[in-house]
Design a protein around this motif. Structure first.
Motif, PDB file in Angstrom:
ATOM      1  N   THR A  25     -55.964  83.141  87.001  1.00 40.54           N
ATOM      2  CA  THR A  25     -55.060  82.968  88.139  1.00 40.54           C
ATOM      3  C   THR A  25     -55.591  81.849  89.022  1.00 40.54           C
ATOM      4  O   THR A  25     -56.805  81.746  89.282  1.00 40.54           O
ATOM      5  CB  THR A  25     -54.975  84.270  88.963  1.00 40.54           C
ATOM      6  N   VAL A  26     -54.678  81.007  89.484  1.00 35.78           N
ATOM      7  CA  VAL A  26     -55.068  79.875  90.329  1.00 35.78           C
ATOM      8  C   VAL A  26     -55.447  80.384  91.722  1.00 35.78           C
ATOM      9  O   VAL A  26     -54.641  81.058  92.385  1.00 35.78           O
ATOM     10  CB  VAL A  26     -53.920  78.858  90.440  1.00 35.78           C
ATOM     11  N   VAL A  27     -56.684  80.088  92.156  1.00 33.99           N
ATOM     12  CA  VAL A  27     -57.127  80.495  93.498  1.00 33.99           C
ATOM     13  C   VAL A  27     -57.299  79.286  94.412  1.00 33.99           C
ATOM     14  O   VAL A  27     -57.416  79.440  95.643  1.00 33.99           O
ATOM     15  CB  VAL A  27     -58.449  81.301  93.436  1.00 33.99           C
ATOM     16  N   GLU A  28     -57.318  78.089  93.833  1.00 32.35           N
ATOM     17  CA  GLU A  28     -57.392  76.858  94.632  1.00 32.35           C
ATOM     18  C   GLU A  28     -56.717  75.739  93.861  1.00 32.35           C
ATOM     19  O   GLU A  28     -56.930  75.584  92.646  1.00 32.35           O
ATOM     20  CB  GLU A  28     -58.859  76.491  94.912  1.00 32.35           C
ATOM     21  N   ALA A  29     -55.899  74.955  94.564  1.00 32.94           N
ATOM     22  CA  ALA A  29     -55.212  73.826  93.938  1.00 32.94           C
ATOM     23  C   ALA A  29     -54.944  72.787  95.033  1.00 32.94           C
ATOM     24  O   ALA A  29     -54.031  72.945  95.846  1.00 32.94           O
ATOM     25  CB  ALA A  29     -53.911  74.275  93.282  1.00 32.94           C
ATOM     26  N   GLY A  30     -55.787  71.722  95.084  1.00 30.41           N
ATOM     27  CA  GLY A  30     -55.614  70.707  96.121  1.00 30.41           C
ATOM     28  C   GLY A  30     -56.869  69.852  96.262  1.00 30.41           C
ATOM     29  O   GLY A  30     -57.699  69.784  95.349  1.00 30.41           O
ATOM     30  N   TRP A  31     -56.976  69.256  97.437  1.00 30.77           N
ATOM     31  CA  TRP A  31     -58.108  68.361  97.663  1.00 30.77           C
ATOM     32  C   TRP A  31     -59.384  69.158  97.859  1.00 30.77           C
ATOM     33  O   TRP A  31     -59.433  70.145  98.583  1.00 30.77           O
ATOM     34  CB  TRP A  31     -57.833  67.492  98.882  1.00 30.77           C
ATOM     35  N   MET A  68     -60.893  83.692  86.270  1.00 29.32           N
ATOM     36  CA  MET A  68     -60.608  84.046  84.889  1.00 29.32           C
ATOM     37  C   MET A  68     -60.403  85.553  84.746  1.00 29.32           C
ATOM     38  O   MET A  68     -60.833  86.336  85.603  1.00 29.32           O
ATOM     39  CB  MET A  68     -61.742  83.572  83.965  1.00 29.32           C
ATOM     40  N   ASN A  69     -59.783  85.954  83.674  1.00 27.43           N
ATOM     41  CA  ASN A  69     -59.504  87.377  83.455  1.00 27.43           C
ATOM     42  C   ASN A  69     -60.772  88.204  83.281  1.00 27.43           C
ATOM     43  O   ASN A  69     -60.739  89.430  83.463  1.00 27.43           O
ATOM     44  CB  ASN A  69     -58.600  87.560  82.226  1.00 27.43           C
ATOM     45  N   ASP A  70     -61.872  87.566  82.908  1.00 21.78           N
ATOM     46  CA  ASP A  70     -63.121  88.312  82.763  1.00 21.78           C
ATOM     47  C   ASP A  70     -63.897  88.404  84.076  1.00 21.78           C
ATOM     48  O   ASP A  70     -65.014  88.931  84.122  1.00 21.78           O
ATOM     49  CB  ASP A  70     -63.996  87.700  81.668  1.00 21.78           C
ATOM     50  N   GLY A  71     -63.310  87.862  85.172  1.00 21.87           N
ATOM     51  CA  GLY A  71     -63.961  87.950  86.487  1.00 21.87           C
ATOM     52  C   GLY A  71     -64.759  86.718  86.871  1.00 21.87           C
ATOM     53  O   GLY A  71     -65.214  86.601  88.021  1.00 21.87           O
ATOM     54  N   SER A  72     -64.964  85.807  85.948  1.00 27.01           N
ATOM     55  CA  SER A  72     -65.685  84.566  86.264  1.00 27.01           C
ATOM     56  C   SER A  72     -64.694  83.548  86.846  1.00 27.01           C
ATOM     57  O   SER A  72     -63.488  83.807  86.933  1.00 27.01           O
ATOM     58  CB  SER A  72     -66.339  84.006  84.998  1.00 27.01           C
ATOM     59  N   TYR A  73     -65.248  82.351  87.191  1.00 23.40           N
ATOM     60  CA  TYR A  73     -64.408  81.291  87.773  1.00 23.40           C
ATOM     61  C   TYR A  73     -64.705  79.972  87.057  1.00 23.40           C
ATOM     62  O   TYR A  73     -65.827  79.728  86.603  1.00 23.40           O
ATOM     63  CB  TYR A  73     -64.691  81.138  89.267  1.00 23.40           C
ATOM     64  N   THR A  74     -63.673  79.123  86.966  1.00 24.67           N
ATOM     65  CA  THR A  74     -63.852  77.781  86.405  1.00 24.67           C
ATOM     66  C   THR A  74     -63.224  76.772  87.373  1.00 24.67           C
ATOM     67  O   THR A  74     -62.230  77.084  88.061  1.00 24.67           O
ATOM     68  CB  THR A  74     -63.197  77.647  85.006  1.00 24.67           C
TER      69      THR A  74
END
Length: 261
Positions: free
Chosen positions: A174-180, A192-198
């Motif tokens: 799920t998108v949690v940040e999109a911008g500058w 990510m669905n496994d709880g991590s972030y990319t």
């Protein structure tokens, strides 16, 4: 004057007397052999007629009875044969119907299994991790040092990505940040669905919005050289939180999800 007939004279022979005489004559003729010659044809003829009549009457009685019995037996045999044929035909139809049902059930089962396999494969592909840019490779490794980074080391990896390359989510999330994103230029962060972030930086364009769910391989932006960048490439990070400073080795992260890097 009355006339009387003398007893025993001029009286016609009685019937008994005549019969006795006839029998005596027959006996005489038989003794002389004449009756054998004269009477035999008549007797034989009479006997033959009687025999023929008797035989004809017997045939008339026996022949129809025999013919009727044969006809009944033939009818019974024909009925039995027809019943056996009908039974065999019904059995053949039942077997054919059972076989058709079995084949239909087998086809339905195979169709269900194929559908289930396709669904599993689609789910696997939806969840399967991949590289953020097709056919890419790492150009700058994790924790590389230098004056280009304010922290003194690289918090992620740089992937080769000519300007305009499609950048995709490495996995479902799920998108949690999109911008500058400051030094990262235009960037996207996914939970990510496994709880991590990319995190994906230096994008020339962003194609998703905050709160949007994305599948693995879904385009999230276009590569570029925005922010603190010396040329077009993709900066990629793996994190334990959405914030800077929680980074982990991105290559090890991708490999742990089956991606060849």
């Amino acid at each position: 004057m009355a006339f009387t007939r003398a007893t025993g004279k001029h009286r016609a022979p009685s019937r008994l007397t005549r019969r006795s005489a006839n029998l005596a004559g027959v006996a005489t003729l038989a003794a002389t052999g004449v009756i054998g010659t004269l009477a035999s044809p008549a007797v034989a003829a009479e006997a033959g007629v009687d025999a023929a009549v008797e035989e004809t009457a017997l045939n008339q009685i026996v022949a129809p009875a025999t013919s009727l019995a044969d006809e009944i037996a033939a009818q019974a045999a024909a009925q039995k044969k027809a019943a056996e044929a009908a039974e065999a035909e019904e059995e053949a139809r039942a077997k054919a119907a059972a076989e058709a049902k079995r084949k239909a059930e087998q086809r339905a089962k195979e169709a269900r299994e194929a559908k289930e396999r396709a669904a599993r494969e689609a789910e696997r592909r939806r969840l399967a991790y991949r590289l953020p840019v097709a056919g890419t490779h790492v150009t700058t490794g994790y924790r590389a040092g230098g004056a280009l980074w304010s922290s003194g080391s690289h918090s992620g990896v740089d992937f080769r990505a000519p300007a305009g390359s499609t950048v995709v989510a490495v996995g479902a999330g799920t998108v949690v940040e999109a911008g500058w994103g400051g030094a990262y230029g235009n960037n996207v962060v996914l939970r990510m669905n496994d709880g991590s972030y990319t995190q994906y930086g230096h994008l020339s364009a962003i194609t998703v919005t905050v709160g949007q769910s994305v599948a693995a391989g879904r385009q999230i932006g276009v590569s570029g050289s925005t922010g603190n960048s010396t040329g077009p490439h993709l900066h990629f990070e793996a994190r334990t939180t959405p914030d800077y400073g929680s980074d982990i080795d991105p290559v090890a992260y991708l490999r742990s999800h089956g991606v060849k890097v």
